[in-house]
Design a protein around this motif. Structure first.
Motif, PDB file in Angstrom:
ATOM      1  N   LEU A   1      16.922  85.303 -24.019  1.00 30.54           N
ATOM      2  CA  LEU A   1      17.449  85.485 -22.668  1.00 30.54           C
ATOM      3  C   LEU A   1      16.639  84.667 -21.667  1.00 30.54           C
ATOM      4  CD1 LEU A   1      19.530  87.096 -20.954  1.00 30.54           C
ATOM      5  CD2 LEU A   1      17.720  88.768 -20.542  1.00 30.54           C
ATOM      6  N   GLY A   2      17.356  83.782 -20.944  1.00 35.16           N
ATOM      7  CA  GLY A   2      16.702  82.991 -19.915  1.00 35.16           C
ATOM      8  C   GLY A   2      15.851  81.835 -20.433  1.00 35.16           C
ATOM      9  N   VAL A   3      15.837  81.583 -21.751  1.00 39.70           N
ATOM     10  CA  VAL A   3      15.060  80.434 -22.256  1.00 39.70           C
ATOM     11  C   VAL A   3      15.790  79.144 -21.860  1.00 39.70           C
ATOM     12  CG1 VAL A   3      14.234  79.225 -24.324  1.00 39.70           C
ATOM     13  CG2 VAL A   3      13.975  81.707 -24.150  1.00 39.70           C
ATOM     14  N   LYS A   4      15.086  78.273 -21.199  1.00 42.75           N
ATOM     15  CA  LYS A   4      15.667  77.056 -20.635  1.00 42.75           C
ATOM     16  C   LYS A   4      16.202  76.134 -21.724  1.00 42.75           C
ATOM     17  CE  LYS A   4      13.923  72.957 -18.462  1.00 42.75           C
ATOM     18  NZ  LYS A   4      13.886  72.299 -19.737  1.00 42.75           N
ATOM     19  N   GLY A   5      17.401  75.562 -21.476  1.00 46.87           N
ATOM     20  CA  GLY A   5      17.941  74.568 -22.407  1.00 46.87           C
ATOM     21  C   GLY A   5      18.549  75.156 -23.669  1.00 46.87           C
ATOM     22  N   VAL A   6      18.684  76.472 -23.724  1.00 49.23           N
ATOM     23  CA  VAL A   6      19.231  77.104 -24.925  1.00 49.23           C
ATOM     24  C   VAL A   6      20.383  78.027 -24.550  1.00 49.23           C
ATOM     25  CG1 VAL A   6      18.719  78.552 -26.923  1.00 49.23           C
ATOM     26  CG2 VAL A   6      16.936  77.073 -25.987  1.00 49.23           C
ATOM     27  N   ARG A   7      21.528  77.864 -25.244  1.00 45.51           N
ATOM     28  CA  ARG A   7      22.630  78.816 -25.103  1.00 45.51           C
ATOM     29  C   ARG A   7      22.781  79.543 -26.430  1.00 45.51           C
ATOM     30  NH1 ARG A   7      27.713  75.211 -23.542  1.00 45.51           N
ATOM     31  NH2 ARG A   7      27.203  74.374 -25.584  1.00 45.51           N
ATOM     32  N   VAL A   8      23.111  80.796 -26.376  1.00 48.91           N
ATOM     33  CA  VAL A   8      23.219  81.595 -27.598  1.00 48.91           C
ATOM     34  C   VAL A   8      24.645  82.120 -27.742  1.00 48.91           C
ATOM     35  CG1 VAL A   8      22.371  83.619 -28.827  1.00 48.91           C
ATOM     36  CG2 VAL A   8      20.807  82.276 -27.408  1.00 48.91           C
ATOM     37  N   VAL A   9      25.231  81.934 -28.916  1.00 50.95           N
ATOM     38  CA  VAL A   9      26.543  82.501 -29.229  1.00 50.95           C
ATOM     39  C   VAL A   9      26.366  83.457 -30.405  1.00 50.95           C
ATOM     40  CG1 VAL A   9      28.905  82.016 -29.976  1.00 50.95           C
ATOM     41  CG2 VAL A   9      27.740  80.433 -28.408  1.00 50.95           C
ATOM     42  N   ILE A  10      26.730  84.726 -30.181  1.00 49.02           N
ATOM     43  CA  ILE A  10      26.540  85.761 -31.198  1.00 49.02           C
ATOM     44  C   ILE A  10      27.887  86.190 -31.750  1.00 49.02           C
ATOM     45  CG2 ILE A  10      25.671  88.087 -31.622  1.00 49.02           C
ATOM     46  CD1 ILE A  10      23.955  87.732 -29.087  1.00 49.02           C
ATOM     47  N   LEU A  11      28.038  86.183 -33.065  1.00 45.66           N
ATOM     48  CA  LEU A  11      29.268  86.687 -33.690  1.00 45.66           C
ATOM     49  C   LEU A  11      28.961  88.024 -34.352  1.00 45.66           C
ATOM     50  CD1 LEU A  11      29.192  83.392 -34.071  1.00 45.66           C
ATOM     51  CD2 LEU A  11      31.332  83.812 -35.250  1.00 45.66           C
ATOM     52  N   TYR A  12      29.738  89.055 -33.997  1.00 42.12           N
ATOM     53  CA  TYR A  12      29.512  90.358 -34.643  1.00 42.12           C
ATOM     54  C   TYR A  12      30.834  90.974 -35.077  1.00 42.12           C
ATOM     55  CZ  TYR A  12      30.907  92.949 -30.399  1.00 42.12           C
ATOM     56  OH  TYR A  12      31.604  93.482 -29.344  1.00 42.12           O
ATOM     57  N   PRO A  13      30.803  91.774 -36.150  1.00 44.59           N
ATOM     58  CA  PRO A  13      32.042  92.351 -36.685  1.00 44.59           C
ATOM     59  C   PRO A  13      32.513  93.525 -35.839  1.00 44.59           C
ATOM     60  CG  PRO A  13      30.177  93.039 -38.036  1.00 44.59           C
ATOM     61  CD  PRO A  13      29.622  92.121 -36.976  1.00 44.59           C
ATOM     62  N   SER A  14      33.734  93.432 -35.354  1.00 46.58           N
ATOM     63  CA  SER A  14      34.285  94.445 -34.456  1.00 46.58           C
ATOM     64  C   SER A  14      34.286  95.834 -35.108  1.00 46.58           C
ATOM     65  CB  SER A  14      35.719  94.044 -34.103  1.00 46.58           C
ATOM     66  OG  SER A  14      36.257  94.981 -33.216  1.00 46.58           O
ATOM     67  N   GLY A  15      33.778  96.819 -34.391  1.00 44.62           N
ATOM     68  CA  GLY A  15      33.813  98.199 -34.874  1.00 44.62           C
ATOM     69  C   GLY A  15      32.817  98.514 -35.968  1.00 44.62           C
ATOM     70  N   LYS A  16      31.946  97.573 -36.332  1.00 44.35           N
ATOM     71  CA  LYS A  16      31.050  97.815 -37.456  1.00 44.35           C
ATOM     72  C   LYS A  16      29.577  97.795 -37.053  1.00 44.35           C
ATOM     73  CE  LYS A  16      34.313  96.216 -40.955  1.00 44.35           C
ATOM     74  NZ  LYS A  16      35.410  95.711 -40.087  1.00 44.35           N
ATOM     75  N   VAL A  17      29.313  97.816 -35.750  1.00 46.26           N
ATOM     76  CA  VAL A  17      27.926  97.932 -35.286  1.00 46.26           C
ATOM     77  C   VAL A  17      27.824  99.221 -34.470  1.00 46.26           C
ATOM     78  CG1 VAL A  17      27.664  95.417 -35.241  1.00 46.26           C
ATOM     79  CG2 VAL A  17      28.246  96.619 -33.138  1.00 46.26           C
ATOM     80  N   SER A  18      26.623  99.766 -34.341  1.00 46.12           N
ATOM     81  CA  SER A  18      26.494 101.029 -33.593  1.00 46.12           C
ATOM     82  C   SER A  18      26.655 100.770 -32.095  1.00 46.12           C
ATOM     83  CB  SER A  18      25.142 101.692 -33.898  1.00 46.12           C
ATOM     84  OG  SER A  18      24.112 101.094 -33.133  1.00 46.12           O
ATOM     85  N   ASP A  19      26.898 101.843 -31.326  1.00 46.08           N
ATOM     86  CA  ASP A  19      27.102 101.696 -29.879  1.00 46.08           C
ATOM     87  C   ASP A  19      25.909 101.016 -29.212  1.00 46.08           C
ATOM     88  OD1 ASP A  19      29.483 102.942 -30.177  1.00 46.08           O
ATOM     89  OD2 ASP A  19      28.813 104.904 -29.418  1.00 46.08           O
ATOM     90  N   VAL A  20      24.715 101.482 -29.572  1.00 40.41           N
ATOM     91  CA  VAL A  20      23.521 100.892 -28.959  1.00 40.41           C
ATOM     92  C   VAL A  20      23.425  99.412 -29.332  1.00 40.41           C
ATOM     93  CG1 VAL A  20      21.001 100.899 -28.983  1.00 40.41           C
ATOM     94  CG2 VAL A  20      22.248 103.056 -28.817  1.00 40.41           C
ATOM     95  N   GLN A  21      23.659  99.111 -30.606  1.00 40.63           N
ATOM     96  CA  GLN A  21      23.599  97.703 -31.028  1.00 40.63           C
ATOM     97  C   GLN A  21      24.596  96.856 -30.253  1.00 40.63           C
ATOM     98  OE1 GLN A  21      24.347  98.301 -35.231  1.00 40.63           O
ATOM     99  NE2 GLN A  21      22.202  97.918 -35.753  1.00 40.63           N
ATOM    100  N   GLU A  22      25.833  97.370 -30.095  1.00 44.99           N
ATOM    101  CA  GLU A  22      26.850  96.585 -29.399  1.00 44.99           C
ATOM    102  C   GLU A  22      26.422  96.337 -27.949  1.00 44.99           C
ATOM    103  OE1 GLU A  22      30.921  98.173 -29.001  1.00 44.99           O
ATOM    104  OE2 GLU A  22      31.555  96.112 -29.490  1.00 44.99           O
ATOM    105  N   LYS A  23      25.894  97.355 -27.301  1.00 47.26           N
ATOM    106  CA  LYS A  23      25.444  97.176 -25.925  1.00 47.26           C
ATOM    107  C   LYS A  23      24.321  96.141 -25.854  1.00 47.26           C
ATOM    108  CE  LYS A  23      28.233  99.715 -23.584  1.00 47.26           C
ATOM    109  NZ  LYS A  23      28.075 101.004 -22.934  1.00 47.26           N
ATOM    110  N   GLN A  24      23.420  96.187 -26.835  1.00 51.64           N
ATOM    111  CA  GLN A  24      22.281  95.266 -26.795  1.00 51.64           C
ATOM    112  C   GLN A  24      22.715  93.804 -26.902  1.00 51.64           C
ATOM    113  OE1 GLN A  24      19.820  96.981 -29.902  1.00 51.64           O
ATOM    114  NE2 GLN A  24      18.437  97.862 -28.394  1.00 51.64           N
ATOM    115  N   LEU A  25      23.864  93.565 -27.539  1.00 53.20           N
ATOM    116  CA  LEU A  25      24.221  92.156 -27.689  1.00 53.20           C
ATOM    117  C   LEU A  25      25.356  91.709 -26.778  1.00 53.20           C
ATOM    118  CD1 LEU A  25      26.823  91.918 -29.976  1.00 53.20           C
ATOM    119  CD2 LEU A  25      24.971  92.734 -31.403  1.00 53.20           C
ATOM    120  N   THR A  26      25.976  92.644 -26.058  1.00 51.81           N
ATOM    121  CA  THR A  26      27.106  92.241 -25.210  1.00 51.81           C
ATOM    122  C   THR A  26      26.856  92.408 -23.712  1.00 51.81           C
ATOM    123  OG1 THR A  26      28.063  94.458 -25.359  1.00 51.81           O
ATOM    124  CG2 THR A  26      28.848  92.828 -26.956  1.00 51.81           C
ATOM    125  N   THR A  27      25.692  92.871 -23.318  1.00 47.21           N
ATOM    126  CA  THR A  27      25.525  93.198 -21.895  1.00 47.21           C
ATOM    127  C   THR A  27      24.542  92.304 -21.147  1.00 47.21           C
ATOM    128  OG1 THR A  27      23.786  94.813 -22.379  1.00 47.21           O
ATOM    129  CG2 THR A  27      26.040  95.643 -22.314  1.00 47.21           C
TER     130      THR A  27
END
Ligand SMILES: *Cc1c(COP(=O)(O)O)cnc(C)c1O
Length: 331
Positions: free
Chosen positions: A48-74
């Motif tokens: 997060l906020g590292v200069k010159g780097v963009r991150v694209v995360i692919l995750y399987p819909s409905g197969k991660v926990s609520d906390v995990q989903e929030k951690q990667l989508t917010t």
């Protein structure tokens, strides 16, 4: 760390390395990462906020926990989450395909933040060294039980062993995704598609670091077997282990750690004179539903989880590789 999983250490190490080596480079680097749950959050937070780097995360819909989903989508900023209609293996396959897709690689500077990138797990050697430091006075052979998914963590232990650390043996503790357990039993490496379990960060059908482990032991299954045992446990066994650990010691494990505990216990029945260590890989609040259902205890949310849980999820739905590619070309 910020996402309360062991992956924070490696993800932050890698993020800062990339930021450092990229400091004089004007082109942006795009980090692609597939996640079965924990990697995405750790990588997102690390980058997060590292200069010159963009991150694209692919995750399987409905197969991660609520906390995990929030951690990667917010998080927003330089982090984008793609919600894939499929399994973790589908996500991992898309990422691997992108690296070989000239239409993408000719336009984008792509790199991986999965454990196919060794920068992600080399720093994890410290976990094994730290355990050794605390236990060496016992003067017993040291055996590590590692809850394993993509086999990066255990691979770090094996590299530490190759460097001379006196580690007697490893146990790869698996959930129902047990291709390596079956391999050691049958001498035949026979991956199945991943199945969903309560220890979802280990729902990996074809672990990408296993080929490295084979190479570390000269591609010789007998040398491998003298250093590695592997067991597989069901969700029910895992829940029972959560209860046993809690009632014996008051310790609240998470489902992954409980699988590690079961592996250590199983090995001890035939090797009573060793010192086993099982690695606990995440905080139990990341798997709150399972843990609460199993041991009915209230767990206070740590502040770093509190921080994301009420945030708004932002993710783009992706159904197949073509959609993923189209997204990347516009990105
Ligand atoms: C990633 C993860 C694992 C598996 O680690 P590998 O290095 O992929 O074998 C186990 N437990 C948790 C909680 C994880 O996040």
């Amino acid at each position: 760390g910020p996402t309360m999983a062991f992956k924070d250490v490696g993800a932050r190490f890698m993020a800062r390395c990339l930021g450092y080596f990229n400091r004089n480079n004007d082109a942006e680097v795009t980090v692609l990462v597939a996640t079965s749950g924990d990697t995405g959050g750790a990588v997102a937070s690390g980058f997060l906020g590292v200069k010159g780097v963009r991150v694209v995360i692919l995750y399987p819909s409905g197969k991660v926990s609520d906390v995990q989903e929030k951690q990667l989508t917010t998080l927003g900023q330089n982090i984008t989450a793609l919600e894939v209609d499929g399994t973790f293996d589908d996500c991992q396959d898309m990422v691997k395909k992108a690296f070989l897709d000239v239409d993408l690689t000719s336009q984008l500077e792509l790199t991986s933040a999965n454990s196919i990138n060794v920068a992600r797990w080399l720093p994890q050697m410290f976990y094994f060294m730290f355990a050794y430091k605390q236990l060496k006075a016992l003067k017993k052979p040291l055996v590590f039980s590692v809850p394993s998914g993509n086999f990066g963590n255990i691979c770090a232990g094996m590299v530490a062993q190759k460097m001379g650390f006196p580690i007697a043996h490893f146990i790869a503790s698996n959930n129902a995704n047990n291709v390596v357990t079956r391999y050691l039993d049958t001498n035949s490496y026979d991956p199945y598609p991943s199945v969903q379990t309560i220890s979802n960060a280990m729902d990996v059908g074809n672990p990408s670091n296993f080929i490295r482990i084979q190479a570390l032991y000269d591609n010789d299954i007998n040398i491998l077997k003298s250093n590695l045992s592997s067991y597989s446990f069901s969700d029910n066994e895992t829940k029972t282990a959560l209860k046993t650990i809690y009632s014996n010691s008051g310790y609240i494990a998470d489902p992954h750690g409980a699988v590690g505990y079961l592996g250590a216990k199983t090995y001890l029945t035939n090797h009573p004179n060793v010192q086993t260590v099982f690695l606990e890989t995440a905080h139990p609040t990341k798997f709150l539903d399972v843990v609460k259902d199993t041991i009915s205890v209230d767990i206070a949310l740590p502040p770093q989880i509190q921080l994301v849980i009420d945030q708004q999820k932002k993710a783009i739905l992706i159904e197949n590789y073509d959609e993923f590619k189209a997204f990347m070309l516009k990105f």
